[in-house]
Motif scaffolding. Sequence first.
Motif: not given
Length: 301
Positions: A106-126
């Motif tokens: 089990g892991s978490i890579h998506y957390l919340g949604r950005e202003a445009g409504g898309e899922l936020w990938s918290m680990d892509v890049n800085r």
Amino acid sequence: MITNYHQHSAFSDGKGTLEDCANEALNAGLTALGFSDHAPLPFDTDWTMLLARLPEYRAEVRRLRAALRDRLEIYLGLEMDFLPEEPTIAFQRDWVLSFDWDYVIGSIHYLGREAGGELWSMDVNRETFERGLGEIYHGDVRAYCDHYYAAVRDLARDGRFTIMGHLDYTKRFNDGGRYYSDEAAWYRQMIDQTMGVLAQAGMILEVNTGGWRSPCREAYPAPFILRRGHELGMSVTVNSDAHAPGDVALGLDRGLSLVQAAGYRQVVRLVNGQWRQVTIQEASECGCHDAPSPAGGSASL
């Protein structure tokens, strides 16, 4: 009995075939290799497995298991994201978990949604991390950590997962304590609360040596978290989270040293489908089923 239960391939966001990974595992002296490519999601990504390829993935792992049964234990697993939205939960239940798996990380890579409504990938890049931190949490890193660890606790209570993958993933871009200190009282309180829930759920704690290859340059989880896991009686396993065949055993020896320093004397490994405790000394012994050739060639099938 060197093992790695967190291995990715070209079926998801890794490199190389499953056979390439198995050959490198043999060369490295592993006794067991578990494949855990990223499970499909009900929307398009560039890093998860396609649902249409799931049967092929399962068939190839089983083929390798049969071909290598006298030289390397092969296990069929997945790394599955915890995303508590009904379409994803239903998709995972009806399509992914309708199959039998040896284990599910089990892991978490998506957390919340950005202003445009898309899922936020918290680990892509800085850059993506800082954009989400600003848009979703208004720069409040404590709120970000609180959201993440609340999700981890929900993951543990969910009951579908065997291993908690890269637990303190909030530190991925926190090199040098750039955003927060892991010694802060509020952070330690979050960790303590989360560890209690993970322990109660009976989840296996993963020491993920891939953290040494990430921006934070630290294994997941931090040593103080490992010590708490030991105090709570949690089982532990050491995995490389490799995304290339040549990284299959990278950092496993250092990871076992971290485990021992935290007070553990045993780690778990799969034996006939059951998780069993073995001593750290046993876990560090090379299987040596097939040694690399003098020219550095592969111990291939």
